[in-house]
Design an enzyme around this catalytic site. Structure first.
Site, PDB file in Angstrom:
ATOM      1  N   GLY A  46      -4.649  32.793  35.836  1.00  0.00           N
ATOM      2  CA  GLY A  46      -4.636  32.214  37.182  1.00  0.00           C
ATOM      3  C   GLY A  46      -5.730  31.173  37.295  1.00  0.00           C
ATOM      4  O   GLY A  46      -6.674  31.168  36.486  1.00  0.00           O
ATOM      5  N   GLN A  51     -11.896  25.765  41.119  1.00  0.00           N
ATOM      6  CA  GLN A  51     -12.448  25.924  39.760  1.00  0.00           C
ATOM      7  C   GLN A  51     -12.417  24.620  38.965  1.00  0.00           C
ATOM      8  O   GLN A  51     -13.117  24.486  37.971  1.00  0.00           O
ATOM      9  CB  GLN A  51     -11.708  27.037  39.004  1.00  0.00           C
ATOM     10  CG  GLN A  51     -11.944  28.412  39.631  1.00  0.00           C
ATOM     11  CD  GLN A  51     -11.252  29.507  38.870  1.00  0.00           C
ATOM     12  OE1 GLN A  51     -10.076  29.780  39.098  1.00  0.00           O
ATOM     13  NE2 GLN A  51     -11.948  30.136  37.938  1.00  0.00           N
ATOM     14  N   CYS A  94     -13.274  36.054  34.879  1.00  0.00           N
ATOM     15  CA  CYS A  94     -13.094  34.810  35.623  1.00  0.00           C
ATOM     16  C   CYS A  94     -13.507  33.641  34.739  1.00  0.00           C
ATOM     17  O   CYS A  94     -14.563  33.692  34.100  1.00  0.00           O
ATOM     18  CB  CYS A  94     -13.951  34.832  36.895  1.00  0.00           C
ATOM     19  SG  CYS A  94     -13.763  33.353  37.912  1.00  0.00           S
ATOM     20  N   LEU A  95     -12.688  32.608  34.733  1.00  0.00           N
ATOM     21  CA  LEU A  95     -12.999  31.434  33.899  1.00  0.00           C
ATOM     22  C   LEU A  95     -14.282  30.752  34.367  1.00  0.00           C
ATOM     23  O   LEU A  95     -14.892  30.018  33.594  1.00  0.00           O
ATOM     24  CB  LEU A  95     -11.822  30.444  33.932  1.00  0.00           C
ATOM     25  CG  LEU A  95     -10.528  30.958  33.271  1.00  0.00           C
ATOM     26  CD1 LEU A  95      -9.373  30.006  33.559  1.00  0.00           C
ATOM     27  CD2 LEU A  95     -10.711  31.150  31.767  1.00  0.00           C
ATOM     28  N   HIS A 136      -7.752  37.929  43.590  1.00  0.00           N
ATOM     29  CA  HIS A 136      -8.857  37.228  42.918  1.00  0.00           C
ATOM     30  C   HIS A 136      -8.808  35.730  43.258  1.00  0.00           C
ATOM     31  O   HIS A 136      -9.835  35.122  43.561  1.00  0.00           O
ATOM     32  CB  HIS A 136      -8.732  37.479  41.404  1.00  0.00           C
ATOM     33  CG  HIS A 136      -9.705  36.761  40.528  1.00  0.00           C
ATOM     34  ND1 HIS A 136     -10.649  37.416  39.767  1.00  0.00           N
ATOM     35  CD2 HIS A 136      -9.882  35.437  40.257  1.00  0.00           C
ATOM     36  CE1 HIS A 136     -11.357  36.527  39.085  1.00  0.00           C
ATOM     37  NE2 HIS A 136     -10.907  35.316  39.354  1.00  0.00           N
ATOM     38  N   GLU A 137      -7.607  35.145  43.221  1.00  0.00           N
ATOM     39  CA  GLU A 137      -7.475  33.696  43.478  1.00  0.00           C
ATOM     40  C   GLU A 137      -7.703  33.347  44.951  1.00  0.00           C
ATOM     41  O   GLU A 137      -8.347  32.347  45.261  1.00  0.00           O
ATOM     42  CB  GLU A 137      -6.101  33.192  43.023  1.00  0.00           C
ATOM     43  CG  GLU A 137      -5.750  33.426  41.556  1.00  0.00           C
ATOM     44  CD  GLU A 137      -6.798  33.001  40.560  1.00  0.00           C
ATOM     45  OE1 GLU A 137      -7.672  32.176  40.908  1.00  0.00           O
ATOM     46  OE2 GLU A 137      -6.777  33.515  39.432  1.00  0.00           O
ATOM     47  N   HIS A 140     -11.254  33.115  45.639  1.00  0.00           N
ATOM     48  CA  HIS A 140     -11.826  31.805  45.251  1.00  0.00           C
ATOM     49  C   HIS A 140     -11.670  30.786  46.386  1.00  0.00           C
ATOM     50  O   HIS A 140     -12.569  29.985  46.636  1.00  0.00           O
ATOM     51  CB  HIS A 140     -11.121  31.237  44.021  1.00  0.00           C
ATOM     52  CG  HIS A 140     -11.668  31.709  42.705  1.00  0.00           C
ATOM     53  ND1 HIS A 140     -12.971  31.513  42.321  1.00  0.00           N
ATOM     54  CD2 HIS A 140     -11.064  32.339  41.662  1.00  0.00           C
ATOM     55  CE1 HIS A 140     -13.154  32.010  41.092  1.00  0.00           C
ATOM     56  NE2 HIS A 140     -12.009  32.511  40.663  1.00  0.00           N
TER      57      HIS A 140
HETATM   58  O1  GNR Z   1      -7.701  34.587  33.372  1.00  0.00           O
HETATM   59  C1  GNR Z   1      -8.055  35.406  34.227  1.00  0.00           C
HETATM   60  N1  GNR Z   1      -7.864  36.726  34.002  1.00  0.00           N
HETATM   61  C2  GNR Z   1      -8.040  37.696  34.974  1.00  0.00           C
HETATM   62  C3  GNR Z   1      -8.095  39.026  34.559  1.00  0.00           C
HETATM   63  C4  GNR Z   1      -8.252  40.020  35.487  1.00  0.00           C
HETATM   64  C5  GNR Z   1      -8.332  39.721  36.815  1.00  0.00           C
HETATM   65  C6  GNR Z   1      -8.298  38.407  37.248  1.00  0.00           C
HETATM   66  C7  GNR Z   1      -8.137  37.397  36.326  1.00  0.00           C
HETATM   67  S1  GNR Z   1      -8.061  35.752  36.860  1.00  0.00           S
HETATM   68  C8  GNR Z   1      -8.725  34.945  35.468  1.00  0.00           C
HETATM   69  C9  GNR Z   1      -8.684  33.432  35.629  1.00  0.00           C
HETATM   70  C10 GNR Z   1      -9.536  33.038  36.802  1.00  0.00           C
HETATM   71  O2  GNR Z   1     -10.744  32.964  36.771  1.00  0.00           O
HETATM   72  N2  GNR Z   1      -8.914  32.775  37.912  1.00  0.00           N
HETATM   73  O3  GNR Z   1      -9.602  32.450  39.015  1.00  0.00           O
HETATM   74 NI    NI Z   2     -11.581  33.405  38.756  1.00  0.00          NI
END
Ligand code: GNR
Ligand code: NI
Length: 172
Positions: A46, A51, A94-95, A136-137, A140
């Protein structure tokens, strides 16, 4: 299309509240295409526009596995309209916080409403990885990171490590 740079902790832009998208125009379509390219390259499942330093309420996602066909999904102005009472623990990453993985507790299921690239309103109930990822997104888009959901002590040490690394890079 282009791979864009992913901003990482402690970049303050990660704390911005992103602005709603008011029109799906060429700028948004280019942003989405670049976000997919950036997300697949990373690789991640995601990505929120902030980001790649764009404070707009746009999310890309692909939860397909390596051996499956790609399933690119776009969420414009996504909103959670219902959450389950039951919670779930999932190890998140998270990236924007590379190489950190911690268990996060969130509602197990959520109902999500969003606009697609054709401007259509859609709604779906998410569970499993989809539920985790969309929450999670959307976090953000509101300037919230998964480390905000873990203990203060852990968050403190993760933030400290990234602040130190940034200072070291700046001194080079
Ligand atoms: O690549 C991603 N893997 C992930 C694994 C577990 C819970 C959430 C994520 S999202 C993350 C990519 C990211 O930072 N998205 O904002
Ligand atoms: Ni993230």
């Amino acid at each position: 299309m282009a791979i864009r740079d992913i901003i990482i902790l402690p970049d303050k832009r990660l704390r911005l509240v992103s602005e709603p998208v008011t029109a799906i125009d060429d700028a948004i379509r280019t942003l989405v295409a670049d976000m997919f390219e950036t997300m697949y390259d990373a690789p991640g499942i995601g990505l929120a526009a902030i980001q790649v330093a764009v404070p707009k309420r746009v999310v890309t996602m692909d939860l397909s596995r390596k051996d499956e066909e790609k399933q690119p999904r776009v969420f414009i102005n996504p909103e959670i309209v219902w959450t389950s009472e039951e919670a779930n623990l999932y190890e998140e990453g998270c990236l924007s916080i590379p190489e950190v993985h911690e268990d996060v507790e969130r509602p197990e299921r959520v109902r999500v409403r969003w606009t697609d690239l054709d401007g259509q309103t859609r709604e779906e109930t998410a569970d499993g990885l989809f539920a985790t990822c969309i929450q999670h997104e959307i976090d953000h888009l509101n300037g919230v990171l998964f480390i905000d959901h873990i203990s203060r002590l852990k968050r403190h040490f993760i933030t400290k490590k990234f602040t130190k690394m940034a200072a070291r890079r700046a001194a080079e």
